[in-house]
Motif scaffolding. Sequence first.
Motif, PDB file in Angstrom:
ATOM      1  N   SER A  22       3.615   9.870 -15.047  1.00  0.00           N
ATOM      2  CA  SER A  22       4.028   8.719 -15.863  1.00  0.00           C
ATOM      3  C   SER A  22       2.914   7.685 -16.008  1.00  0.00           C
ATOM      4  N   LYS A  23       1.917   7.763 -15.121  1.00  0.00           N
ATOM      5  CA  LYS A  23       0.820   6.777 -15.079  1.00  0.00           C
ATOM      6  C   LYS A  23       1.345   5.360 -14.821  1.00  0.00           C
ATOM      7  N   ALA A  24       2.485   5.277 -14.133  1.00  0.00           N
ATOM      8  CA  ALA A  24       3.082   3.973 -13.835  1.00  0.00           C
ATOM      9  C   ALA A  24       2.299   3.258 -12.737  1.00  0.00           C
ATOM     10  N   ASP A  25       2.400   1.933 -12.737  1.00  0.00           N
ATOM     11  CA  ASP A  25       1.750   1.127 -11.704  1.00  0.00           C
ATOM     12  C   ASP A  25       2.578   1.061 -10.432  1.00  0.00           C
ATOM     13  N   MET A  26       3.880   1.220 -10.570  1.00  0.00           N
ATOM     14  CA  MET A  26       4.766   1.118  -9.407  1.00  0.00           C
ATOM     15  C   MET A  26       6.054   1.870  -9.698  1.00  0.00           C
ATOM     16  N   LEU A  27       6.617   2.446  -8.654  1.00  0.00           N
ATOM     17  CA  LEU A  27       7.921   3.104  -8.743  1.00  0.00           C
ATOM     18  C   LEU A  27       8.878   2.366  -7.817  1.00  0.00           C
ATOM     19  N   ILE A  28      10.022   1.987  -8.349  1.00  0.00           N
ATOM     20  CA  ILE A  28      11.069   1.363  -7.540  1.00  0.00           C
ATOM     21  C   ILE A  28      12.131   2.416  -7.276  1.00  0.00           C
ATOM     22  N   TYR A  29      12.408   2.668  -5.995  1.00  0.00           N
ATOM     23  CA  TYR A  29      13.404   3.697  -5.690  1.00  0.00           C
ATOM     24  C   TYR A  29      14.631   3.077  -5.032  1.00  0.00           C
ATOM     25  N   GLY A  30      15.749   3.794  -5.181  1.00  0.00           N
ATOM     26  CA  GLY A  30      17.006   3.281  -4.643  1.00  0.00           C
ATOM     27  C   GLY A  30      17.515   2.116  -5.475  1.00  0.00           C
ATOM     28  N   MET A  31      18.353   1.309  -4.868  1.00  0.00           N
ATOM     29  CA  MET A  31      18.846   0.111  -5.550  1.00  0.00           C
ATOM     30  C   MET A  31      17.690  -0.871  -5.710  1.00  0.00           C
ATOM     31  N   GLY A  32      17.537  -1.450  -6.900  1.00  0.00           N
ATOM     32  CA  GLY A  32      16.303  -2.159  -7.197  1.00  0.00           C
ATOM     33  C   GLY A  32      16.369  -3.669  -7.259  1.00  0.00           C
ATOM     34  N   GLU A  33      17.486  -4.277  -6.836  1.00  0.00           N
ATOM     35  CA  GLU A  33      17.625  -5.721  -7.023  1.00  0.00           C
ATOM     36  C   GLU A  33      16.536  -6.514  -6.299  1.00  0.00           C
ATOM     37  N   ARG A  34      16.330  -6.231  -5.033  1.00  0.00           N
ATOM     38  CA  ARG A  34      15.330  -6.989  -4.272  1.00  0.00           C
ATOM     39  C   ARG A  34      13.923  -6.751  -4.816  1.00  0.00           C
ATOM     40  N   GLN A  35      13.618  -5.503  -5.128  1.00  0.00           N
ATOM     41  CA  GLN A  35      12.269  -5.164  -5.568  1.00  0.00           C
ATOM     42  C   GLN A  35      11.927  -5.820  -6.905  1.00  0.00           C
ATOM     43  N   VAL A  36      12.846  -5.728  -7.863  1.00  0.00           N
ATOM     44  CA  VAL A  36      12.590  -6.292  -9.190  1.00  0.00           C
ATOM     45  C   VAL A  36      12.419  -7.805  -9.112  1.00  0.00           C
TER      46      VAL A  36
END
Length: 295
Positions: free
Chosen positions: A164-178
């Motif tokens: 995907s060439k993404a800068d970051m992957l958020i896994y699981g529930m994403g509320e805190r990370q976002v």
Amino acid sequence: MKPPQFLPTNKNEMRQRGWDACDVIFITADAYCDHPSFGVALLSRLLEDEGYKVGIIAQPDWHKNDDFQRLGRPRLFFGITAGNLDSMLNIYTSNMNLRKLDKYSPGGAVGLRPKLPTIVYANKARELFSGVPVVIGGIEASMRRLAHYDFWSDKVKRSILFDSKADMLIYGMGERQVSELARRLKKGEVINNINDIRGTAVARKDLSFLEGFVTLPSFEEVVADKHKFLEAFKLYSGELGPFSARPVVQKVDTRFCVQLAPAQPLTTEELDRIYALKFTRLCHPRYEAFGGVPA
């Protein structure tokens, strides 16, 4: 009390709010339903509640550029997801026959999402908006954050971060990370220097920032040897508890896929606050002509 409005899906709707740009733009392979059972709706309303300007691009036509340019360039990042269900399950049955109904599309129509939209959308965003951070998440990305067996091709594939060439992957529930990512990017931090948000995975060449991590057999090893694949699975399966997990590292060619420890679960009060946000709890009115969205 003024009823909640749908978030902008094009530049005209942005202008009606007096915006010249969004802070965050979510791109999803599902129809836009403003309900907390849809991850994009939930995270969008959370960021809106925290003061960010958020727009949504739902089911863009990946064969051309126009749909991806509906909202212009976001100030902070693109958030990209395949939606509530893995795209391959949305498109195919377990016998690899094409499905005749997509419950997350208007009127149940099929053909409105590509295979692996996480990869397709992320690469399109990167192509059209150079320099804007691209963040992927949702079930499709989460299940592919490390080397994994792909049923559809009968092959072991590398982390979706690389394709995907993404800068970051958020896994699981994403509320805190976002929430944390938006706050730190707004402060001026560079996404490639953000290496400590729990519940994320990143690709790095240098591991000097990391301590106390678990090293998995490399991607090349797990492809060549099924016993190494099983070893990797056993090792990272032991690092999934949010209260005891350590970072996990897997080498892929000359880089490393770094999975940080899982995010801490939300408290009861935090969950209640998020689910009480101002959702319309409806699908976007543009779908009414198609009979709504089955889901």
